[in-house]
Write a protein that holds these residues in place. Structure first.
Motif, short mmCIF file in Angstrom:
data_model
loop_
_atom_site.label_atom_id
_atom_site.label_comp_id
_atom_site.label_asym_id
_atom_site.label_seq_id
_atom_site.Cartn_x
_atom_site.Cartn_y
_atom_site.Cartn_z
N ALA A 76 36.58 36.35 33.41
CA ALA A 76 36.46 36.08 34.85
C ALA A 76 37.68 36.66 35.56
CB ALA A 76 36.41 34.57 35.10
N ASN A 94 32.67 37.53 38.47
CA ASN A 94 32.37 36.12 38.23
C ASN A 94 30.88 35.80 38.35
OD1 ASN A 94 35.10 35.87 37.88
ND2 ASN A 94 35.50 35.01 39.90
N ALA A 117 33.45 27.03 33.72
CA ALA A 117 33.28 26.76 35.15
C ALA A 117 34.62 26.25 35.70
CB ALA A 117 32.17 25.74 35.35
N SER A 118 34.63 25.86 36.97
CA SER A 118 35.91 25.49 37.58
C SER A 118 35.80 24.21 38.39
CB SER A 118 36.38 26.62 38.49
OG SER A 118 37.46 26.18 39.30
N TYR A 142 36.05 32.11 45.24
CA TYR A 142 36.18 31.84 43.80
C TYR A 142 35.39 30.58 43.40
CZ TYR A 142 38.25 30.27 39.44
OH TYR A 142 38.42 29.82 38.16
N LYS A 146 32.19 30.58 40.81
CA LYS A 146 32.15 29.82 39.56
C LYS A 146 30.98 28.84 39.57
CE LYS A 146 34.88 31.39 36.74
NZ LYS A 146 34.51 31.52 35.34
#
Ligand code: UD2
Length: 314
Positions: A76, A94, A117-118, A142, A146
């Motif tokens: 990523a 991403n 993932a975030s 971002y 994600k």
């Protein structure tokens, strides 16, 4: 010997996962385009093949996937501010690359995909800790990218029968995190300021909080997510956090105390897209995946500080 595939395996988190997999007896195939990953991160590992390929080009990497082999998708372009100042590369890496990878995994009949993932997907929630049942409210490209990857993972589980598990990483830190870019993770910057006895710049008032999670705990959870019962976890999203949070002001004070220093930080304007507070509810990951973080924040900080000092030859 079993094969595991790690995209982004030459990066900071990826290479820690590769080490954990090798220690567990896997042969690991790393797919990495080496834009931010480094060969050096894999130095000394015999059971690893590095395949330099870019997931944005579907034809370039499909051949490296193998039927039945688990895939850990960590490749990523991270960073909230980078995604704001230069959104196209992060969108392509991403979202598009994740889509390409999932398609290729279906075509090649790989094993389960564990997706990085975030925690940024949550944005600012009214309530802490953040649980997987909360509605995502991304605040930056971002975070949105994600989140799109997570949704694609779940959709590929439902529509194509590809087993996937998404882990929302919460501010991962540890050895090999690159401190040299303006987009580097805050702890890599703080720790190197500490070694240099320099004041860090804190964006905003420093009262924003993060659930900083040590990289080895995240690597262990990735491996658990790959092996957990399919009927329970397939298509799901889990928090990969430590379950404790610290403000940036507290964190810098802790670091100064560790060294017996008293350095006042400098303060700059708040960063666009920044989340105010972040704290993981880890119950679902504990219950379904056996998540069991082993490192307190302070232990992780000490190990990481030692590593930076050694790597700088000090
Ligand atoms: C987000 C995600 C994290 C991960 C990461 C990948 C959240 C809560 N977390 O991390 O899980 O996906 O993105 O990039 O969304 N800061 C300073 N001084 C500096 C550098 C940073 O004050 O020199 C601040 C920054 O404004 C932020 C905090 O430190 O408030 C953490 O920043 P970061 O870039 O380390 O990570 P963050 O929270 O954007």
């Amino acid at each position: 010997m079993s094969l595991a595939i790690v995209t982004g395996g030459a990066g900071f988190i990826g290479s820690t996962l590769v080490r954990s997999l090798v220690a567990d007896g896997y042969h690991v195939r790393v797919i990495d385009n080496l834009t931010s990953g480094k060969r050096d991160n894999l130095a000394g590992l015999d059971q690893v093949d590095l395949c330099v390929a870019d997931l944005r080009s579907p034809g370039a990497f499909e051949k490296f996937l193998e039927p039945g082999a688990p895939v850990y998708h960590l490749a990523a372009i991270p960073s909230v501010p980078r995604s704001i100042s230069d959104p196209v590369p992060s969108h392509e890496s991403n979202i598009n690359a994740t889509f390409n990878l999932l398609q290729a995994c279906v075509a090649r009949k790989t094993g389960r995909v564990v997706y990085a993932a975030s925690s940024s997907a949550y944005g600012d929630t009214e309530v802490l800790p953040k649980t997987e049942r909360m509605r995502p409210q991304p605040l930056s490209p971002y975070a949105m990218q994600k989140l799109a990857g997570e949704y694609y993972c779940s959709v590929f589980s439902h529509c194509y029968g590809l087993e996937t598990v998404s882990l929302r990483f919460f501010n991962v830190f540890g050895p090999r995190q690159d401190p040299t870019s303006p987009y580097s993770g805050v702890l890599s910057i703080f720790l190197n300021c500490l070694i240099d006895r320099k004041a860090p710049t804190i964006f905003g008032d420093g009262e924003q909080s993060r659930d900083f999670t040590f990289v080895e705990d995240v690597a262990a959870l990735c491996m658990k997510a790959s092996l957990a019962p399919a009927a329970t976890v397939t298509g799901n999203v889990y928090n990969a956090g430590n379950g404790h949070s610290y403000t940036l002001n507290q964190t810098w004070r802790m670091l100064c105390e560790m060294r017996g220093l008293d350095i006042q930080p400098e303060y700059g304007p708040p960063r666009a897209g920044d989340v105010k507070d972040s704290l993981a509810d880890t119950q679902a990951a504990v219950r379904d995946l056996g998540h069991n973080p082993k490192f307190t924040f302070e232990e992780g900080l000490r190990l990481t500080l030692d590593w930076y000092q050694q790597s700088r030859g000090e």
